[in-house]
Scaffold this active site. Structure first.
Site, PDB file in Angstrom:
ATOM      1  N   LYS A  30      -5.453 -20.274 -15.198  1.00 29.71           N
ATOM      2  CA  LYS A  30      -5.129 -21.542 -15.577  1.00 29.71           C
ATOM      3  C   LYS A  30      -6.256 -22.413 -16.623  1.00 29.71           C
ATOM      4  CE  LYS A  30      -2.908 -24.905 -13.582  1.00 29.71           C
ATOM      5  NZ  LYS A  30      -1.380 -24.951 -14.129  1.00 29.71           N
ATOM      6  N   ARG A  83      -7.506 -20.513  -6.391  1.00 31.46           N
ATOM      7  CA  ARG A  83      -6.662 -20.293  -7.587  1.00 31.46           C
ATOM      8  C   ARG A  83      -7.978 -20.466  -8.694  1.00 31.46           C
ATOM      9  NH1 ARG A  83      -0.702 -21.927  -9.499  1.00 31.46           N
ATOM     10  NH2 ARG A  83      -1.822 -23.626  -9.827  1.00 31.46           N
ATOM     11  N   GLU A 126       8.625 -18.266 -17.452  1.00 33.72           N
ATOM     12  CA  GLU A 126       8.691 -19.467 -16.886  1.00 33.72           C
ATOM     13  C   GLU A 126       8.818 -20.478 -18.105  1.00 33.72           C
ATOM     14  OE1 GLU A 126       4.616 -19.876 -15.462  1.00 33.72           O
ATOM     15  OE2 GLU A 126       3.645 -19.323 -17.158  1.00 33.72           O
TER      16      GLU A 126
HETATM   17  N1  PXG Z   1       3.806 -22.327 -14.765  1.00 29.69           N
HETATM   18  C1  PXG Z   1       2.719 -22.794 -15.488  1.00 29.69           C
HETATM   19  C2  PXG Z   1       2.468 -22.364 -16.913  1.00 29.69           C
HETATM   20  C3  PXG Z   1       2.009 -23.937 -15.218  1.00 29.69           C
HETATM   21  O1  PXG Z   1       0.798 -24.398 -15.800  1.00 29.69           O
HETATM   22  C4  PXG Z   1       3.352 -23.909 -13.187  1.00 29.69           C
HETATM   23  C5  PXG Z   1       3.947 -22.876 -13.741  1.00 29.69           C
HETATM   24  C6  PXG Z   1       3.588 -24.218 -11.492  1.00 29.69           C
HETATM   25  O2  PXG Z   1       2.329 -24.032 -10.879  1.00 29.69           O
HETATM   26  P1  PXG Z   1       1.945 -24.925  -9.332  1.00 29.69           P
HETATM   27  O3  PXG Z   1       0.967 -23.881  -8.934  1.00 29.69           O
HETATM   28  O4  PXG Z   1       1.870 -26.083  -9.873  1.00 29.69           O
HETATM   29  O5  PXG Z   1       3.421 -24.587  -8.724  1.00 29.69           O
HETATM   30  C7  PXG Z   1       2.190 -24.479 -13.927  1.00 29.69           C
HETATM   31  C8  PXG Z   1       1.439 -25.892 -13.384  1.00 29.69           C
HETATM   32  C9  PXG Z   1       2.129 -31.077 -16.703  1.00 29.69           C
HETATM   33  C10 PXG Z   1       1.496 -29.965 -16.151  1.00 29.69           C
HETATM   34  O6  PXG Z   1       1.729 -31.825 -17.240  1.00 29.69           O
HETATM   35  C11 PXG Z   1       1.900 -29.003 -15.275  1.00 29.69           C
HETATM   36  C12 PXG Z   1       1.196 -27.923 -14.880  1.00 29.69           C
HETATM   37  C13 PXG Z   1      -0.136 -27.751 -15.056  1.00 29.69           C
HETATM   38  C14 PXG Z   1      -0.609 -28.787 -16.152  1.00 29.69           C
HETATM   39  C15 PXG Z   1       0.141 -29.730 -16.517  1.00 29.69           C
HETATM   40  O7  PXG Z   1       3.546 -30.670 -16.653  1.00 29.69           O
HETATM   41  N2  PXG Z   1       1.661 -26.851 -14.124  1.00 29.69           N
END
Ligand code: PXG
Length: 289
Positions: A150, A50, A183
Protein backbone atom coordinates in the site's frame (compact mmCIF):
# COMPACT_ATOMS: atom_id res chain seq x y z
CA UNK A 1 -9.00 18.76 14.00
CA UNK A 2 -5.65 17.69 15.44
CA UNK A 3 -3.21 15.99 13.10
CA UNK A 4 -0.34 13.86 14.38
CA UNK A 5 3.03 14.47 12.72
CA UNK A 6 6.16 12.84 14.17
CA UNK A 7 4.95 12.73 17.74
CA UNK A 8 3.32 16.18 17.88
CA UNK A 9 -0.23 17.40 17.24
CA UNK A 10 -1.01 20.28 14.90
CA UNK A 11 -4.22 22.11 13.97
CA UNK A 12 -5.39 21.28 10.47
CA UNK A 13 -4.14 24.66 9.11
CA UNK A 14 -0.67 24.04 10.51
CA UNK A 15 -0.41 20.34 9.72
CA UNK A 16 2.26 20.67 7.04
CA UNK A 17 5.33 18.82 5.89
CA UNK A 18 8.27 19.82 3.69
CA UNK A 19 7.92 20.07 -0.08
CA UNK A 20 11.18 18.08 -0.10
CA UNK A 21 9.48 15.11 1.56
CA UNK A 22 9.90 12.16 -0.79
CA UNK A 23 6.33 11.12 -0.06
CA UNK A 24 5.32 14.15 -2.12
CA UNK A 25 8.20 14.21 -4.61
CA UNK A 26 8.03 10.51 -5.50
CA UNK A 27 5.09 8.90 -3.74
CA UNK A 28 7.83 7.22 -1.71
CA UNK A 29 6.03 5.94 1.36
CA UNK A 30 3.29 3.65 2.61
CA UNK A 31 -0.14 4.09 4.15
CA UNK A 32 -3.17 2.45 5.73
CA UNK A 33 -6.85 3.39 5.83
CA UNK A 34 -8.40 2.27 9.14
CA UNK A 35 -11.84 2.67 10.64
CA UNK A 36 -13.31 2.88 14.11
CA UNK A 37 -16.88 2.07 15.12
CA UNK A 38 -18.31 3.42 18.40
CA UNK A 39 -14.82 3.86 19.88
CA UNK A 40 -13.59 0.45 18.72
CA UNK A 41 -10.79 0.45 16.13
CA UNK A 42 -11.56 -2.42 13.79
CA UNK A 43 -8.62 -4.75 12.96
CA UNK A 44 -6.06 -2.17 14.10
CA UNK A 45 -3.28 -4.71 14.60
CA UNK A 46 -3.90 -6.24 11.16
CA UNK A 47 -3.60 -2.80 9.55
CA UNK A 48 -0.38 -2.03 11.42
CA UNK A 49 1.00 -5.44 10.48
CA UNK A 50 0.27 -4.69 6.80
CA UNK A 51 1.84 -1.23 7.14
CA UNK A 52 5.05 -2.82 8.43
CA UNK A 53 4.98 -5.38 5.60
CA UNK A 54 4.61 -2.59 3.01
CA UNK A 55 7.50 -0.71 4.67
CA UNK A 56 9.70 -3.83 4.78
CA UNK A 57 9.09 -4.44 1.08
CA UNK A 58 10.16 -0.91 0.07
CA UNK A 59 13.06 -0.88 2.58
CA UNK A 60 11.55 1.95 4.59
CA UNK A 61 12.79 1.89 8.15
CA UNK A 62 9.93 2.38 10.57
CA UNK A 63 10.79 5.01 13.18
CA UNK A 64 8.33 3.55 15.71
CA UNK A 65 7.44 0.10 17.00
CA UNK A 66 4.03 -1.46 16.26
CA UNK A 67 3.00 -0.84 19.86
CA UNK A 68 4.02 2.83 19.65
CA UNK A 69 1.93 3.22 16.49
CA UNK A 70 -1.09 1.60 18.18
CA UNK A 71 -0.71 4.14 21.02
CA UNK A 72 -0.30 7.08 18.61
CA UNK A 73 -3.46 6.07 16.68
CA UNK A 74 -5.46 5.81 19.91
CA UNK A 75 -4.09 9.15 21.13
CA UNK A 76 -5.07 10.82 17.83
CA UNK A 77 -8.61 9.45 18.13
CA UNK A 78 -8.89 10.72 21.71
CA UNK A 79 -7.48 14.15 20.79
CA UNK A 80 -10.14 14.46 18.10
CA UNK A 81 -12.90 13.00 20.28
CA UNK A 82 -14.27 10.87 17.46
CA UNK A 83 -16.61 7.93 18.10
CA UNK A 84 -16.69 6.76 14.50
CA UNK A 85 -13.64 7.67 12.50
CA UNK A 86 -11.67 7.14 9.34
CA UNK A 87 -7.98 7.00 10.18
CA UNK A 88 -5.27 7.62 7.61
CA UNK A 89 -1.86 6.39 8.73
CA UNK A 90 1.02 7.52 6.51
CA UNK A 91 4.75 6.91 6.66
CA UNK A 92 6.90 8.66 4.07
CA UNK A 93 10.62 8.28 3.32
CA UNK A 94 10.99 11.77 4.80
CA UNK A 95 12.72 14.95 3.71
CA UNK A 96 15.50 14.56 1.18
CA UNK A 97 16.78 16.50 -1.82
CA UNK A 98 15.45 16.67 -5.38
CA UNK A 99 17.14 13.42 -6.38
CA UNK A 100 15.23 10.20 -5.91
CA UNK A 101 18.04 8.53 -3.95
CA UNK A 102 16.38 7.63 -0.63
CA UNK A 103 19.75 7.75 1.18
CA UNK A 104 19.43 11.54 1.11
CA UNK A 105 16.44 11.21 3.46
CA UNK A 106 18.83 9.74 6.05
CA UNK A 107 16.22 7.33 7.38
CA UNK A 108 14.20 10.18 8.90
CA UNK A 109 10.73 8.95 7.94
CA UNK A 110 7.69 11.13 8.48
CA UNK A 111 4.77 9.58 10.40
CA UNK A 112 1.38 11.22 9.93
CA UNK A 113 -1.96 10.22 11.46
CA UNK A 114 -5.15 11.94 10.35
CA UNK A 115 -8.46 11.03 11.99
CA UNK A 116 -11.64 12.41 10.54
CA UNK A 117 -15.34 11.75 10.44
CA UNK A 118 -16.24 9.00 8.02
CA UNK A 119 -17.36 10.19 4.61
CA UNK A 120 -20.14 7.61 4.31
CA UNK A 121 -21.06 6.30 0.88
CA UNK A 122 -24.61 7.16 -0.21
CA UNK A 123 -27.22 4.84 1.27
CA UNK A 124 -28.41 4.21 -2.29
CA UNK A 125 -25.21 2.23 -3.01
CA UNK A 126 -26.08 -0.33 -0.31
CA UNK A 127 -29.82 -0.50 -1.00
CA UNK A 128 -29.78 -0.58 -4.79
CA UNK A 129 -26.25 -1.81 -5.48
CA UNK A 130 -23.54 -0.39 -7.73
CA UNK A 131 -23.24 -0.46 -11.50
CA UNK A 132 -19.59 -0.82 -12.41
CA UNK A 133 -17.40 -1.30 -15.50
CA UNK A 134 -14.10 -2.88 -16.45
CA UNK A 135 -11.56 -0.21 -17.42
CA UNK A 136 -8.54 -0.27 -19.78
CA UNK A 137 -5.89 0.43 -17.12
CA UNK A 138 -4.70 -2.89 -15.70
CA UNK A 139 -3.36 -3.40 -12.18
CA UNK A 140 0.37 -2.96 -11.63
CA UNK A 141 2.51 -6.01 -12.30
CA UNK A 142 3.60 -7.66 -9.05
CA UNK A 143 7.17 -7.87 -10.36
CA UNK A 144 7.15 -4.08 -10.94
CA UNK A 145 5.21 -2.58 -8.04
CA UNK A 146 3.44 -5.30 -6.10
CA UNK A 147 -0.22 -4.46 -5.37
CA UNK A 148 0.36 -5.91 -1.88
CA UNK A 149 2.34 -2.78 -1.09
CA UNK A 150 0.00 0.00 0.00
CA UNK A 151 2.37 2.65 -1.29
CA UNK A 152 1.70 6.37 -1.62
CA UNK A 153 1.93 5.90 -5.38
CA UNK A 154 -1.73 5.25 -6.22
CA UNK A 155 -1.72 6.53 -9.81
CA UNK A 156 -2.48 3.07 -11.14
CA UNK A 157 -5.76 3.06 -9.19
CA UNK A 158 -6.49 6.75 -9.76
CA UNK A 159 -6.26 6.32 -13.54
CA UNK A 160 -8.72 3.42 -13.38
CA UNK A 161 -11.05 5.44 -11.14
CA UNK A 162 -10.99 8.35 -13.62
CA UNK A 163 -11.79 6.03 -16.50
CA UNK A 164 -14.84 4.74 -14.60
CA UNK A 165 -15.99 8.20 -13.51
CA UNK A 166 -15.55 9.64 -17.02
CA UNK A 167 -17.77 6.84 -18.33
CA UNK A 168 -20.42 7.71 -15.71
CA UNK A 169 -19.73 4.93 -13.17
CA UNK A 170 -18.63 5.02 -9.54
CA UNK A 171 -16.23 2.13 -9.48
CA UNK A 172 -14.03 0.14 -11.88
CA UNK A 173 -12.98 -3.46 -12.21
CA UNK A 174 -9.24 -3.62 -12.83
CA UNK A 175 -7.83 -6.71 -14.56
CA UNK A 176 -4.37 -8.11 -13.89
CA UNK A 177 -1.77 -8.33 -16.64
CA UNK A 178 -3.10 -11.78 -17.64
CA UNK A 179 -6.61 -10.42 -18.07
CA UNK A 180 -8.13 -11.95 -14.94
CA UNK A 181 -10.26 -9.87 -12.61
CA UNK A 182 -7.97 -8.40 -9.94
CA UNK A 183 -9.90 -5.93 -7.82
CA UNK A 184 -11.51 -2.49 -7.93
CA UNK A 185 -9.68 0.81 -7.45
CA UNK A 186 -9.96 0.80 -3.67
CA UNK A 187 -11.92 -2.36 -2.94
CA UNK A 188 -11.68 -6.13 -3.37
CA UNK A 189 -14.26 -8.02 -5.40
CA UNK A 190 -16.29 -11.14 -4.64
CA UNK A 191 -18.80 -13.17 -6.61
CA UNK A 192 -21.34 -15.76 -5.50
CA UNK A 193 -22.20 -18.72 -7.74
CA UNK A 194 -24.48 -21.55 -6.59
CA UNK A 195 -24.01 -20.51 -2.94
CA UNK A 196 -20.20 -20.63 -3.19
CA UNK A 197 -18.11 -17.51 -2.62
CA UNK A 198 -15.21 -16.68 -4.96
CA UNK A 199 -12.57 -13.94 -4.78
CA UNK A 200 -9.30 -13.55 -6.71
CA UNK A 201 -6.15 -14.87 -4.98
CA UNK A 202 -3.64 -12.31 -3.73
CA UNK A 203 -0.81 -13.51 -5.95
CA UNK A 204 -1.23 -11.37 -9.10
CA UNK A 205 -2.84 -7.96 -8.90
CA UNK A 206 -4.96 -8.14 -5.79
CA UNK A 207 -4.38 -6.46 -2.43
CA UNK A 208 -4.97 -8.76 0.50
CA UNK A 209 -7.70 -6.55 1.89
CA UNK A 210 -8.46 -6.72 5.58
CA UNK A 211 -12.20 -6.50 4.89
CA UNK A 212 -11.71 -9.26 2.29
CA UNK A 213 -10.08 -11.49 4.91
CA UNK A 214 -12.85 -10.67 7.39
CA UNK A 215 -15.54 -11.63 4.86
CA UNK A 216 -13.75 -14.92 4.13
CA UNK A 217 -13.62 -15.57 7.88
CA UNK A 218 -17.34 -14.80 8.34
CA UNK A 219 -18.24 -17.00 5.36
CA UNK A 220 -16.19 -19.95 6.66
CA UNK A 221 -17.83 -19.64 10.07
CA UNK A 222 -21.24 -19.69 8.41
CA UNK A 223 -20.39 -22.75 6.33
CA UNK A 224 -20.38 -20.90 3.03
CA UNK A 225 -17.75 -22.60 0.84
CA UNK A 226 -15.05 -20.06 -0.13
CA UNK A 227 -12.58 -20.14 -3.00
CA UNK A 228 -9.60 -17.87 -3.54
CA UNK A 229 -9.47 -18.55 -7.23
CA UNK A 230 -8.76 -16.68 -10.47
CA UNK A 231 -11.93 -15.12 -11.88
CA UNK A 232 -12.60 -14.08 -15.47
CA UNK A 233 -14.98 -11.31 -16.55
CA UNK A 234 -17.25 -14.04 -17.91
CA UNK A 235 -17.55 -15.56 -14.44
CA UNK A 236 -18.49 -12.18 -13.01
CA UNK A 237 -21.14 -11.70 -15.74
CA UNK A 238 -22.78 -15.06 -14.99
CA UNK A 239 -22.51 -14.81 -11.20
CA UNK A 240 -25.60 -14.89 -8.97
CA UNK A 241 -24.31 -12.09 -6.75
CA UNK A 242 -21.37 -9.71 -6.71
CA UNK A 243 -20.06 -7.33 -4.06
CA UNK A 244 -17.06 -5.18 -3.16
CA UNK A 245 -15.21 -4.96 0.16
CA UNK A 246 -13.01 -2.26 1.69
CA UNK A 247 -12.42 -0.47 4.96
CA UNK A 248 -14.30 2.64 3.86
CA UNK A 249 -16.98 0.87 1.79
CA UNK A 250 -17.41 -2.16 4.10
CA UNK A 251 -19.51 -4.43 1.82
CA UNK A 252 -21.26 -2.89 -1.20
CA UNK A 253 -23.52 -4.97 -3.49
CA UNK A 254 -22.91 -4.79 -7.26
CA UNK A 255 -25.92 -5.26 -9.54
CA UNK A 256 -24.52 -4.53 -13.00
CA UNK A 257 -21.11 -5.13 -14.57
CA UNK A 258 -20.25 -3.95 -18.10
CA UNK A 259 -23.99 -3.64 -18.88
CA UNK A 260 -24.73 -7.22 -17.74
CA UNK A 261 -27.31 -7.47 -14.96
CA UNK A 262 -25.98 -9.58 -12.09
CA UNK A 263 -28.44 -12.13 -10.70
CA UNK A 264 -31.83 -10.54 -10.12
CA UNK A 265 -30.46 -7.01 -10.51
CA UNK A 266 -30.91 -6.47 -6.77
CA UNK A 267 -28.47 -7.02 -3.87
CA UNK A 268 -28.30 -10.79 -3.30
CA UNK A 269 -29.31 -12.85 -0.27
CA UNK A 270 -25.80 -13.98 0.66
CA UNK A 271 -24.44 -10.45 0.20
CA UNK A 272 -27.11 -9.00 2.51
CA UNK A 273 -26.43 -11.68 5.09
CA UNK A 274 -22.68 -10.97 5.00
CA UNK A 275 -23.38 -7.23 5.40
CA UNK A 276 -25.44 -8.01 8.51
CA UNK A 277 -22.77 -10.31 9.99
CA UNK A 278 -20.00 -7.82 9.20
CA UNK A 279 -21.89 -5.01 10.97
CA UNK A 280 -22.36 -7.23 14.04
CA UNK A 281 -18.61 -7.89 14.13
CA UNK A 282 -17.66 -4.19 13.94
CA UNK A 283 -19.92 -3.53 16.94
CA UNK A 284 -18.11 -5.95 19.21
CA UNK A 285 -14.55 -6.39 17.93
CA UNK A 286 -11.65 -3.94 18.06
CA UNK A 287 -9.21 -1.93 20.16
CA UNK A 288 -11.18 0.29 22.55
CA UNK A 289 -10.30 3.94 23.27
N1 PXG B 1 -7.78 -2.85 -2.91
C1 PXG B 1 -7.11 -1.67 -2.94
C2 PXG B 1 -6.32 -1.33 -4.13
C3 PXG B 1 -7.19 -0.80 -1.84
O1 PXG B 1 -6.53 0.36 -1.87
C4 PXG B 1 -8.66 -2.39 -0.75
C5 PXG B 1 -8.53 -3.22 -1.85
C6 PXG B 1 -9.47 -2.87 0.41
O2 PXG B 1 -8.63 -3.23 1.47
P1 PXG B 1 -9.09 -3.16 2.98
O3 PXG B 1 -7.90 -3.61 3.75
O4 PXG B 1 -9.46 -1.71 3.27
O5 PXG B 1 -10.24 -4.06 3.14
C7 PXG B 1 -7.97 -1.17 -0.73
C8 PXG B 1 -8.02 -0.23 0.44
C9 PXG B 1 -10.67 5.27 -0.99
C10 PXG B 1 -9.52 4.43 -0.56
O6 PXG B 1 -10.59 6.49 -0.84
C11 PXG B 1 -9.66 3.08 -0.40
C12 PXG B 1 -8.57 2.27 0.01
C13 PXG B 1 -7.38 2.88 0.23
C14 PXG B 1 -7.25 4.25 0.02
C15 PXG B 1 -8.32 5.04 -0.36
O7 PXG B 1 -11.66 4.71 -1.48
N2 PXG B 1 -8.82 0.91 0.15
Amino acid sequence: MKVYINGKFYDKENAKISVFDHGLLYGDGVFEGIRSYSRLVFKLREHIERLFESAQSIMLSMPMTKEEIVKAVILTLKQNNLNDAYIRLIVTRGEGDLGLDPRKCRGKSTVIIIADRIALYPDKFYKEGLKIITVPTVRNLPEALNPQIKSLNYLNNILAKMEAVNAGFDEAIMLDALGYVAECTGDNIFIVKRNHLYTPPQCMGTLRGITRDTVLEIARKNKIPVHEHVITRHEVYISDECFLTGTAAQIIPVVMVDSRTIGTGKPGKITLNLIKKFKELTKKEGVRY
